[in-house]
Scaffold this motif. Sequence first.
Motif, PDB file in Angstrom:
ATOM      1  N   ASN A 135       0.809  -1.215  -0.016  1.00 23.31           N
ATOM      2  CA  ASN A 135       0.081  -0.127  -0.069  1.00 23.31           C
ATOM      3  C   ASN A 135       0.588   1.353  -0.089  1.00 23.31           C
ATOM      4  OD1 ASN A 135      -1.738   1.936   0.683  1.00 23.31           O
ATOM      5  ND2 ASN A 135      -2.868   0.952   2.094  1.00 23.31           N
ATOM      6  N   ASN A 194       1.353   3.044   2.959  1.00 27.18           N
ATOM      7  CA  ASN A 194       2.292   2.758   3.993  1.00 27.18           C
ATOM      8  C   ASN A 194       3.743   3.103   4.091  1.00 27.18           C
ATOM      9  OD1 ASN A 194       0.101   1.594   5.531  1.00 27.18           O
ATOM     10  ND2 ASN A 194       0.834  -0.603   5.095  1.00 27.18           N
ATOM     11  N   HIS A 231       7.152   9.057  12.811  1.00 25.63           N
ATOM     12  CA  HIS A 231       6.338   7.905  13.340  1.00 25.63           C
ATOM     13  C   HIS A 231       6.815   7.129  14.608  1.00 25.63           C
ATOM     14  CE1 HIS A 231       3.716   4.392  12.949  1.00 25.63           C
ATOM     15  NE2 HIS A 231       4.626   3.769  13.030  1.00 25.63           N
ATOM     16  N   ALA A 285       7.854   0.215  12.926  1.00 27.33           N
ATOM     17  CA  ALA A 285       7.902   0.364  11.712  1.00 27.33           C
ATOM     18  C   ALA A 285       8.894  -0.750  11.031  1.00 27.33           C
ATOM     19  CB  ALA A 285       8.738   1.744  11.378  1.00 27.33           C
ATOM     20  N   ALA A 337       6.039  -6.887   4.954  1.00 24.94           N
ATOM     21  CA  ALA A 337       4.664  -6.071   4.892  1.00 24.94           C
ATOM     22  C   ALA A 337       3.476  -7.123   4.752  1.00 24.94           C
ATOM     23  CB  ALA A 337       4.558  -5.198   3.465  1.00 24.94           C
ATOM     24  N   ASP A 378      -0.032  -3.531   8.723  1.00 28.94           N
ATOM     25  CA  ASP A 378      -0.421  -2.153   9.357  1.00 28.94           C
ATOM     26  C   ASP A 378       0.616  -1.219   9.432  1.00 28.94           C
ATOM     27  OD1 ASP A 378      -3.065  -2.964   9.053  1.00 28.94           O
ATOM     28  OD2 ASP A 378      -3.101  -3.835  11.212  1.00 28.94           O
ATOM     29  N   PRO A 417       4.171   0.979   8.750  1.00 28.99           N
ATOM     30  CA  PRO A 417       4.754   1.637   7.785  1.00 28.99           C
ATOM     31  C   PRO A 417       6.083   0.925   7.394  1.00 28.99           C
ATOM     32  CG  PRO A 417       4.949   2.885   9.726  1.00 28.99           C
ATOM     33  CD  PRO A 417       4.316   1.777   9.920  1.00 28.99           C
TER      34      PRO A 417
END
Length: 205
Positions: free
Chosen positions: A4, A7, A17, A24, A151, A156, A158
Motif C-alpha cells: 500500500n 504505508n 512515526h 516500523a 509487509a 499495518d 509503515p
Amino acid sequence: MTINPLNLLDRDGINAHLRAGGAALLPTDTLPALVAAPEQAAQIWRLKKRPQDKPLILMGADVEGLLCHVSPAARADASFLAQRHWPGALTLVLPAFGPVAEVLNPGVATLGLRIPACKAMLDLLRCSGPLATTSANVSGEPSSRTEIEAARAFPDLPLLSPIPWTAPSCQASSVIAWRGPQGWHWLRRGAVMPAGVVSLPECSG
C-alpha cells in the motif's frame, strides 16, 4: 502482494512515526527489521507474538552511542571488535546497565548491540538515535527476506521508502557474548567470523 503506497514513508516520516511511539519496518544488511524506539519496545513482543524472555537488539549508527550502555569492564574488548567489524553483521552481547538494557532484555543485565552495514538504515539511525530491533516476522514463522514479505507479516506498519530495498544478505548476523577480558562465547555463528577472538565452548541449543 503489492505494498500500500500509503504505508510508505520517507526517512523523516518514519522518524516522526517512531518518535510518536509507533513501530516500523526497515531494511538492514542481513534481514528486514521490525523496529521501535527503545522506550516503546514492548509493542515489538506483542506484534511478533514473541515471548518476552527473548531479547531485542539495539541498533545504532555510531560506536559510542551504543557502548555508552555497556559496563565499563567490557568496553575496551567491545570497542576492539566494533572498530573492526561495524558497520557489519556482528552482534555483540555485553553486560549493560540502565533503562534501555532493562527494556530490551528485561531482568537480564546484558544487551545485544550492532551497527548495520545498510545505508538507508544508517541514515535513519543518525536521525532517530538507537532503535530496538528484531527480525520482521511473527515468532515461529520464517524470517522475512524482502520488503514484500515484511509487509505481508505486518500489513499495518509503515515501511521506509523508496522501495525496493537494497537486497539483504539473508544471512543472520554472528552473535558473540562477552565472558570476561578478551573472552567471548559463541551464541550464533553467522555472516562474520571475527579473527583473534578467544572463544569459550560453544552454546548448546
